[in-house]
Design a protein around this motif. Structure first.
Motif, PDB file in Angstrom:
ATOM      1  N   MET A 167       0.840  -1.196   0.000  1.00  0.00           N
ATOM      2  CA  MET A 167       0.000   0.000   0.000  1.00  0.00           C
ATOM      3  C   MET A 167       0.877   1.247   0.000  1.00  0.00           C
ATOM      4  O   MET A 167       2.010   1.221   0.450  1.00  0.00           O
ATOM      5  CB  MET A 167      -0.915   0.037   1.224  1.00  0.00           C
ATOM      6  CG  MET A 167      -1.975  -1.051   1.229  1.00  0.00           C
ATOM      7  SD  MET A 167      -3.074  -0.886   2.645  1.00  0.00           S
ATOM      8  CE  MET A 167      -3.791   0.705   2.331  1.00  0.00           C
ATOM      9  N   ALA A 168       0.293   2.317  -0.482  1.00  0.00           N
ATOM     10  CA  ALA A 168       1.041   3.563  -0.499  1.00  0.00           C
ATOM     11  C   ALA A 168       1.150   4.122   0.910  1.00  0.00           C
ATOM     12  O   ALA A 168       0.416   3.731   1.808  1.00  0.00           O
ATOM     13  CB  ALA A 168       0.345   4.570  -1.418  1.00  0.00           C
ATOM     14  N   LYS A 169       2.061   5.038   1.120  1.00  0.00           N
ATOM     15  CA  LYS A 169       2.254   5.626   2.432  1.00  0.00           C
ATOM     16  C   LYS A 169       1.003   6.373   2.874  1.00  0.00           C
ATOM     17  O   LYS A 169       0.235   6.867   2.061  1.00  0.00           O
ATOM     18  CB  LYS A 169       3.445   6.577   2.409  1.00  0.00           C
ATOM     19  CG  LYS A 169       4.789   5.864   2.298  1.00  0.00           C
ATOM     20  CD  LYS A 169       5.916   6.865   2.364  1.00  0.00           C
ATOM     21  CE  LYS A 169       7.266   6.151   2.312  1.00  0.00           C
ATOM     22  NZ  LYS A 169       8.374   7.114   2.336  1.00  0.00           N
ATOM     23  N   LYS A 170       0.832   6.465   4.180  1.00  0.00           N
ATOM     24  CA  LYS A 170      -0.256   7.211   4.788  1.00  0.00           C
ATOM     25  C   LYS A 170      -1.624   6.654   4.402  1.00  0.00           C
ATOM     26  O   LYS A 170      -2.628   7.341   4.535  1.00  0.00           O
ATOM     27  CB  LYS A 170      -0.181   8.698   4.417  1.00  0.00           C
ATOM     28  CG  LYS A 170       1.113   9.355   4.858  1.00  0.00           C
ATOM     29  CD  LYS A 170       1.164  10.806   4.449  1.00  0.00           C
ATOM     30  CE  LYS A 170       2.484  11.445   4.850  1.00  0.00           C
ATOM     31  NZ  LYS A 170       2.573  12.847   4.414  1.00  0.00           N
ATOM     32  N   GLY A 171      -1.680   5.441   3.890  1.00  0.00           N
ATOM     33  CA  GLY A 171      -2.949   4.817   3.587  1.00  0.00           C
ATOM     34  C   GLY A 171      -3.638   5.349   2.339  1.00  0.00           C
ATOM     35  O   GLY A 171      -4.746   4.951   2.024  1.00  0.00           O
ATOM     36  N   VAL A 225      12.962   4.617  -5.709  1.00  0.00           N
ATOM     37  CA  VAL A 225      11.674   4.833  -6.371  1.00  0.00           C
ATOM     38  C   VAL A 225      10.613   5.192  -5.343  1.00  0.00           C
ATOM     39  O   VAL A 225       9.823   6.122  -5.529  1.00  0.00           O
ATOM     40  CB  VAL A 225      11.245   3.574  -7.156  1.00  0.00           C
ATOM     41  CG1 VAL A 225       9.846   3.757  -7.737  1.00  0.00           C
ATOM     42  CG2 VAL A 225      12.244   3.275  -8.272  1.00  0.00           C
ATOM     43  N   ALA A 226      10.595   4.444  -4.236  1.00  0.00           N
ATOM     44  CA  ALA A 226       9.611   4.690  -3.185  1.00  0.00           C
ATOM     45  C   ALA A 226       9.743   6.096  -2.622  1.00  0.00           C
ATOM     46  O   ALA A 226       8.750   6.803  -2.413  1.00  0.00           O
ATOM     47  CB  ALA A 226       9.768   3.653  -2.075  1.00  0.00           C
ATOM     48  N   GLU A 227      10.996   6.522  -2.404  1.00  0.00           N
ATOM     49  CA  GLU A 227      11.226   7.862  -1.860  1.00  0.00           C
ATOM     50  C   GLU A 227      10.827   8.939  -2.861  1.00  0.00           C
ATOM     51  O   GLU A 227      10.219   9.945  -2.492  1.00  0.00           O
ATOM     52  CB  GLU A 227      12.697   8.019  -1.484  1.00  0.00           C
ATOM     53  CG  GLU A 227      13.015   9.370  -0.850  1.00  0.00           C
ATOM     54  CD  GLU A 227      14.475   9.504  -0.446  1.00  0.00           C
ATOM     55  OE1 GLU A 227      14.875  10.620  -0.076  1.00  0.00           O
ATOM     56  OE2 GLU A 227      15.205   8.493  -0.511  1.00  0.00           O
ATOM     57  N   ALA A 228      11.155   8.731  -4.129  1.00  0.00           N
ATOM     58  CA  ALA A 228      10.848   9.727  -5.157  1.00  0.00           C
ATOM     59  C   ALA A 228       9.347   9.908  -5.343  1.00  0.00           C
ATOM     60  O   ALA A 228       8.879  11.026  -5.591  1.00  0.00           O
ATOM     61  CB  ALA A 228      11.497   9.322  -6.482  1.00  0.00           C
ATOM     62  N   LEU A 229       8.590   8.831  -5.230  1.00  0.00           N
ATOM     63  CA  LEU A 229       7.147   8.892  -5.482  1.00  0.00           C
ATOM     64  C   LEU A 229       6.319   9.008  -4.210  1.00  0.00           C
ATOM     65  O   LEU A 229       5.103   9.182  -4.277  1.00  0.00           O
ATOM     66  CB  LEU A 229       6.702   7.655  -6.274  1.00  0.00           C
ATOM     67  CG  LEU A 229       7.332   7.485  -7.658  1.00  0.00           C
ATOM     68  CD1 LEU A 229       6.820   6.220  -8.325  1.00  0.00           C
ATOM     69  CD2 LEU A 229       7.032   8.702  -8.539  1.00  0.00           C
ATOM     70  N   GLY A 230       6.964   8.884  -3.055  1.00  0.00           N
ATOM     71  CA  GLY A 230       6.232   8.993  -1.805  1.00  0.00           C
ATOM     72  C   GLY A 230       5.341   7.802  -1.530  1.00  0.00           C
ATOM     73  O   GLY A 230       4.242   7.940  -0.975  1.00  0.00           O
ATOM     74  N   SER A 232       5.352   3.279  -0.557  1.00  0.00           N
ATOM     75  CA  SER A 232       6.134   2.313   0.200  1.00  0.00           C
ATOM     76  C   SER A 232       6.981   1.441  -0.724  1.00  0.00           C
ATOM     77  O   SER A 232       6.655   1.242  -1.888  1.00  0.00           O
ATOM     78  CB  SER A 232       5.211   1.425   1.040  1.00  0.00           C
ATOM     79  OG  SER A 232       4.503   0.528   0.210  1.00  0.00           O
ATOM     80  N   ARG A 233       8.050   0.909  -0.160  1.00  0.00           N
ATOM     81  CA  ARG A 233       8.937   0.004  -0.909  1.00  0.00           C
ATOM     82  C   ARG A 233       8.182  -1.254  -1.330  1.00  0.00           C
ATOM     83  O   ARG A 233       8.361  -1.755  -2.435  1.00  0.00           O
ATOM     84  CB  ARG A 233      10.128  -0.343  -0.011  1.00  0.00           C
ATOM     85  CG  ARG A 233      11.184  -1.231  -0.614  1.00  0.00           C
ATOM     86  CD  ARG A 233      12.374  -1.308   0.329  1.00  0.00           C
ATOM     87  NE  ARG A 233      13.351  -2.286  -0.099  1.00  0.00           N
ATOM     88  CZ  ARG A 233      13.345  -3.561   0.256  1.00  0.00           C
ATOM     89  NH1 ARG A 233      12.375  -4.010   1.054  1.00  0.00           N
ATOM     90  NH2 ARG A 233      14.280  -4.385  -0.176  1.00  0.00           N
ATOM     91  N   GLY A 234       7.313  -1.736  -0.446  1.00  0.00           N
ATOM     92  CA  GLY A 234       6.527  -2.926  -0.766  1.00  0.00           C
ATOM     93  C   GLY A 234       5.612  -2.716  -1.958  1.00  0.00           C
ATOM     94  O   GLY A 234       5.427  -3.616  -2.785  1.00  0.00           O
ATOM     95  N   LYS A 275       6.069  -6.724  -9.853  1.00  0.00           N
ATOM     96  CA  LYS A 275       5.680  -8.128  -9.996  1.00  0.00           C
ATOM     97  C   LYS A 275       4.397  -8.249 -10.808  1.00  0.00           C
ATOM     98  O   LYS A 275       4.294  -9.091 -11.706  1.00  0.00           O
ATOM     99  CB  LYS A 275       5.486  -8.742  -8.603  1.00  0.00           C
ATOM    100  CG  LYS A 275       5.106 -10.220  -8.604  1.00  0.00           C
ATOM    101  CD  LYS A 275       5.043 -10.741  -7.172  1.00  0.00           C
ATOM    102  CE  LYS A 275       4.747 -12.242  -7.147  1.00  0.00           C
ATOM    103  NZ  LYS A 275       3.376 -12.551  -7.574  1.00  0.00           N
ATOM    104  N   THR A 276       3.426  -7.390 -10.523  1.00  0.00           N
ATOM    105  CA  THR A 276       2.162  -7.409 -11.255  1.00  0.00           C
ATOM    106  C   THR A 276       2.385  -7.133 -12.730  1.00  0.00           C
ATOM    107  O   THR A 276       1.815  -7.796 -13.602  1.00  0.00           O
ATOM    108  CB  THR A 276       1.195  -6.362 -10.666  1.00  0.00           C
ATOM    109  OG1 THR A 276       0.931  -6.688  -9.302  1.00  0.00           O
ATOM    110  CG2 THR A 276      -0.118  -6.338 -11.439  1.00  0.00           C
TER     111      THR A 276
END
Length: 201
Positions: A1-5, A29-34, A36-38, A45-46
């Motif tokens: 899920m994205a950060k902050k829900g 990538v996660a940091e640049a787009l705000g 989560s890494r997951g 994968k999708t």
């Protein structure tokens, strides 16, 4: 899920996958787009298992296109948040013709306009009426004009029994482009110089 829900956007998923496929680290990538890494790993994968159609709910089904999923992602990146003039075109709005020329230039693929239209639809893009806004517009100066400058002019005019008129000097502009452009709802805009108003009392 994205950060902050919050829910991720179509653009974020496509951009994340593109960056990962280009060798970026998931953390970057996660940091640049705000996000989560997951989420970044899950989107990659999708995409690898099902392509763009599996990656996005906005990716419309239909007959196969002449471009690969990777090429379509690149087209999306070129169009969203970009001005055709950044790609050396002399027009400020995206049209099917310009997208066709861009595809031909980079991928050496000749497509018909209906095919380009299907590609844009698959990418979740639709014709939008642009919002014209002066690109030099300063919000603070606009606020000062509305709240301070113009009320003072109006009061001065009333005191001497005069009327205030505005002359639009931008009746004819060399960079004005009327029409529609391709993009996401709420994302499209056309950049044009501000109309200079003169005052008369």
């Amino acid at each position: 899920m994205a950060k902050k829900g919050r829910r991720s956007t179509h653009e974020e998923r496509i951009r994340a996958v593109q960056l990962m496929e280009n060798g970026w680290r998931a953390e970057d990538v996660a940091e640049a787009l705000g996000v989560s890494r997951g989420s970044v790993f899950a989107w990659q994968k999708t995409f690898r298992e099902g392509g763009l159609e599996a990656l996005s709910t906005k990716f419309a089904s239909g007959r196969p296109t002449a471009l690969s999923d990777e090429q379509m992602m690149q087209v999306y990146t070129w169009i969203v948040g970009s001005d055709p003039r950044a790609h050396t075109f002399g027009f400020a709005l995206w049209t099917r013709q310009l997208v066709r020329d861009l595809i031909k230039r980079h991928f050496r693929v000749r497509l018909s306009l209906p095919t380009v239209g299907r590609i844009l639809k698959k990418l979740g893009l639709s014709p939008q009426r642009p919002l014209y806004r002066a690109y030099q517009q300063d919000p603070d100066k606009v606020r000062a004009w509305k709240q301070e400058t113009f009320p003072a002019i109006k009061a001065e005019a009333a005191a001497v029994g005069a009327e205030v008129f505005f002359a639009d000097e931008a009746g004819i502009r060399t960079d004005h482009h009327a029409g529609t452009t391709w993009g996401r709802i709420g994302q499209t805009r056309s950049l044009s110089p501000p109309a200079n108003a003169s005052r008369s009392i």
